[in-house]
Motif scaffolding. Structure first.
Motif: not given
Length: 270
Positions: A164-180
């Motif tokens: 959650t924090d990574m998505r907020a920090a990166l915005g559209e600069q990168a994709t952050a999602v759990r694969s597992q």
């Protein structure tokens, strides 16, 4: 209903069992797809080097999508498209993962780097991708070539908060999602399994409505949305199942093979 012309499958939790085995039933199911004149390929959060062993038994002749579809390589592992994480985003990702205290891995197109050879999930990843990591003291020399950065932890709730924090920090600069539950993937922006599906459909000259997708995790939702027929594995989280049109059995109960039968039946009916 549009006749299915291409099947795109996830790998871990979908095509493979929990112990990373490709069953004979799964192999034969892929061959039934080929025999029906339907294209078949795979996309995964796995690095390129971790998908090579599946090409021959599944008789894959189309490009595949490692790194959650942010790269596309041919069956001989030669790059067709390669997208990288912007350096600033890669550096920011590493800083945040360090703050959360999780193990960090960096993947380039052909190499897996870690600073901790004794990391909790290192043996698991070695078994999964059939490749040993390269141990380095510093990631700095490699961030400009990063295809994927991973945070690995057995504290699933911690990793969820980090996501959650990574998505907020990166915005559209990168994709952050759990694969597992235990892996948080950071990959290049604007690229995911959905864009891989769209690219493959364009390459084959077919509509995305003619694509069927099979998966089990949140990173598979993007390809569900981009395909005409989506099938969630029985072992998928409820939120993933809710985004699919059909649900098959678990990966421990030949769910992939059963999903292929569903596709063939619906394709024949169409």
């Amino acid at each position: 209903m549009t006749r299915i012309a291409l099947v795109v499958s996830d790998v871990d939790g979908t095509l493979l069992t929990k112990d990373k085995t490709l069953t004979e039933a799964a192999t034969q199911a892929a061959r039934r797809i080929h025999a029906a004149g339907i294209g078949f390929t795979i996309t995964s959060s796995r690095p390129t080097i971790g998908m090579r062993f599946l090409i021959e038994p599944l008789a894959i002749m189309l490009p595949i999508g490692p790194f959650n579809g942010s790269a596309i390589v041919d069956p001989q592992m030669n790059p067709i498209e390669q997208h990288l994480i912007p350096v600033a985003a890669a550096e920011r990702s590493i800083e945040m993962l360090e703050r959360y205290g999780v193990d960090i891995w960096l993947f380039t197109l052909d190499t897996w780097f870690t600073r901790n050879a004794a990391g909790e999930y290192v043996p698991h990843e070695v078994r999964a991708i059939r490749t040993e990591p390269t141990v380095v003291k510093d990631f700095a020399p490699y961030v400009a070539r990063a295809c994927k950065i991973v945070g690995a932890s057995s504290d699933f709730e911690l990793l969820r908060r980090c996501e959650t924090d990574m998505r907020a920090a990166l915005g559209e600069q990168a994709t952050a999602v759990r694969s597992q539950n235990y892996y948080l993937d950071i990959t290049p922006p604007g690229r995911d399994k959905g864009t891989f599906v769209a690219t493959m459909a364009q390459r084959l000259g077919i509509s995305v409505d003619a694509v069927a997708t099979i998966g089990d995790m949140a990173n598979d939702i993007a390809m569900f949305a981009a395909s005409g027929l989506s099938i969630a594995m029985g072992n998928a989280h409820d939120e993933v199942k809710a985004r699919a049109k059909l649900v098959t059995a678990t990966n421990e109960d030949e769910g992939f093979a059963k999903a292929i039968d569903m596709i063939l039946e619906r394709s024949a009916a169409g």
